[in-house]
Scaffold this active site. Structure first.
Site, mmCIF file in Angstrom:
data_model
loop_
_atom_site.group_PDB
_atom_site.id
_atom_site.type_symbol
_atom_site.label_atom_id
_atom_site.label_comp_id
_atom_site.label_asym_id
_atom_site.label_seq_id
_atom_site.Cartn_x
_atom_site.Cartn_y
_atom_site.Cartn_z
ATOM 1 N N ASP A 149 17.256 -48.408 27.951
ATOM 2 C CA ASP A 149 18.115 -48.602 26.771
ATOM 3 C C ASP A 149 17.673 -49.842 25.994
ATOM 4 O OD1 ASP A 149 18.926 -50.032 28.992
ATOM 5 O OD2 ASP A 149 21.078 -49.785 28.653
ATOM 6 N N TYR A 188 11.677 -33.286 34.330
ATOM 7 C CA TYR A 188 11.124 -32.079 33.722
ATOM 8 C C TYR A 188 10.790 -31.013 34.773
ATOM 9 C CZ TYR A 188 10.451 -33.544 28.837
ATOM 10 O OH TYR A 188 10.634 -33.904 27.527
ATOM 11 N N ASP A 243 9.147 -39.354 26.675
ATOM 12 C CA ASP A 243 9.348 -38.380 25.602
ATOM 13 C C ASP A 243 10.165 -39.016 24.483
ATOM 14 O OD1 ASP A 243 9.417 -35.831 24.307
ATOM 15 O OD2 ASP A 243 11.475 -35.596 25.028
ATOM 16 N N LYS A 288 15.381 -47.171 34.624
ATOM 17 C CA LYS A 288 16.836 -47.358 34.573
ATOM 18 C C LYS A 288 17.287 -47.719 35.986
ATOM 19 C CE LYS A 288 20.807 -47.141 32.370
ATOM 20 N NZ LYS A 288 21.195 -48.104 31.325
ATOM 21 N N ASP A 307 8.850 -40.853 20.495
ATOM 22 C CA ASP A 307 9.326 -40.470 19.155
ATOM 23 C C ASP A 307 9.782 -41.709 18.375
ATOM 24 O OD1 ASP A 307 8.872 -37.779 19.699
ATOM 25 O OD2 ASP A 307 10.701 -37.144 18.671
HETATM 26 C C1 IPM Z 1 6.511 -33.575 23.534
HETATM 27 C C2 IPM Z 1 7.468 -32.448 23.291
HETATM 28 C C3 IPM Z 1 7.550 -31.614 24.560
HETATM 29 C C4 IPM Z 1 8.120 -32.478 25.650
HETATM 30 C C5 IPM Z 1 8.309 -30.303 24.424
HETATM 31 C C6 IPM Z 1 7.810 -29.469 23.262
HETATM 32 C C7 IPM Z 1 8.273 -29.514 25.698
HETATM 33 O O1 IPM Z 1 8.699 -32.917 22.861
HETATM 34 O O2 IPM Z 1 5.342 -33.315 23.874
HETATM 35 O O3 IPM Z 1 6.907 -34.737 23.387
HETATM 36 O O4 IPM Z 1 9.340 -32.622 25.766
HETATM 37 O O5 IPM Z 1 7.334 -33.025 26.427
HETATM 38 MN MN MN Z 2 8.765 -35.092 22.519
#
Ligand code: IPM
Ligand code: MN
Length: 364
Positions: free
Chosen positions: A218, A140, A242, A186, A246
């Site tokens: 993975d 990042y 990240d 990884k 999710d």
């Molecule tokens: C998160 C989001 C952010 C990230 C974006 C909005 C920059 O997806 O907080 O997970 O990638 O960190």
């Molecule tokens: Mn995210």
């Protein structure tokens, strides 16, 4: 007196922050604490007004606060902007400037929500995993980075200091949980990951009471949906965290359920993991649970009022058990409620639990 900077942001951000602040105000009254809230713009709404997604004034407001509480940033309207003007750039700058290197994303399954997930109930039951994502390093922020007519490129880099401090944070945090850390990387392909792995193991020698194992990213993605119960704390880098968070969110049934805390040496920021969901903004459909649970994390991690934090979490659990659902987690036989109704229910339940525990303490 605790100074909290509110950054509601875009889309459903203002609605969910408003909901969570109402819960915070109520908790403050009961627990005899005082909050001073200051509201500022961030993201697309800041860009519209000031031509930048994060002004210096907002940043200095954050520097002078005890905690920052953020809603969400972004939307299709600003997608075409250059990278540094995108709403997301504000969030990244905030994380970096405030030194928020430790991102805590707990994914806990509420029993009454087991049927809301796309995964089998037997796979999900009793899942309680904490994803600890390194937040101020890795790809990042790595240099060089760039975009020209022939190529686009980024750099995934981690220094010893960066890995050591997040590894320490992980082992300390694991001590308050089941004491098991899975470090995700990884290392079979990337040098940066091999360095991460070696450094995590070096730090681990200071924490012999904590169990440590390694997993390739993975495989970790697969294991999270195959058998999420196997995990206690997942320690991982910025990009992998990240993505994995999710996945973990869907274990809980909806991204609308997942809170987060981003913690550094001197500052802390709390935000729901979900995005700005512009398609449902302003319709009272947003799920305030992730924001309310983030407020509970603030009470615990920034202000050490654990009891208030627990009562909020308990209230959320009870309201869900009673069958109340916002649209994103609604299923047959449940009671559909709006953002505001859900918030009021949580506050009512909080009040009930507060009285009950006061009676319990009194009669002890
Ligand atoms: C998160 C989001 C952010 C990230 C974006 C909005 C920059 O997806 O907080 O997970 O990638 O960190
Ligand atoms: Mn995210």
């Amino acid at each position: 007196m605790f100074k909290v900077t509110l950054l509601p942001g875009d889309g459903i951000g203002p609605e969910v922050i408003n909901a969570a602040v109402n819960v915070l105000k109520y908790a403050a009254e009961k627990f005899n604490i005082e909050f001073e809230f200051t509201e500022k713009e961030i993201g697309g709404c800041s860009y519209e007004k000031y031509g930048t997604p994060l002004t210096d004034e907002v940043l200095s407001e954050c520097y002078s606060s005890d905690a920052v509480f953020l809603g969400a940033v972004g939307g299709p309207k600003w997608e075409k902007l250059p990278h540094n003007l995108k709403p997301e750039a504000a969030l990244l700058k905030l994380r970096k400037s405030l030194g928020l290197y430790a991102n805590l994303r707990p994914a806990k399954v509420y029993n009454s929500m087991l049927s809301a997930s796309s995964l089998k109930e037997s796979v999900l039951a009793d899942t309680d995993v904490m994803i600890l994502r390194e937040l101020t390093g890795g790809i990042y922020f790595g240099e060089p980075r760039g975009y020209d007519s022939d190529k686009g490129f980024n750099t995934m880099v981690y220094s010893r200091d960066e890995v050591e401090r997040i590894a320490r944070y992980a082992f300390e945090l694991a001590r308050g949980r089941k004491g098991r850390v899975t470090s995700v990387d990884k290392a079979n392909v990337l040098e940066v990951s091999q360095f991460w792995r070696d450094t995590v193991h070096q730090v681990h020698t200071e924490y012999p009471d904590v169990e440590l194992n390694d997993m390739y990213v993975d495989n970790a993605a697969m294991q999270l949906v195959r058998d999420p119960k196997q995990f206690d704390l997942i320690l991982t880098s910025n990009l992998f965290g990240d993505i994995l968070s999710d996945i973990a969110a869907m274990i809980t049934g909806s991204l609308g359920m997942l809170p987060s805390a981003s913690i550094g040496k001197n500052y802390a920021l709390y935000e729901p993991v979900h995005g700005s969901a512009p398609d449902i903004a302003g319709q009272g459909k947003a799920n305030p649970i992730a924001a309310i649970a983030s407020a509970a994390m603030m009470l615990k991690y920034s202000f050490e009022i654990d009891k208030a934090s627990e009562l909020i979490e308990c209230s959320l659990e009870n309201i869900l058990a009673e069958g109340y659902r916002t649209a994103d987690i609604f299923s047959e036989g449940c009671k559909l409620v709006t953002t505001i109704q859900m918030t009021d229910l949580v506050i009512e339940e909080f009040d009930k639990l507060y009285v009950d525990q006061a009676i319990n303490v009194f009669t002890l």
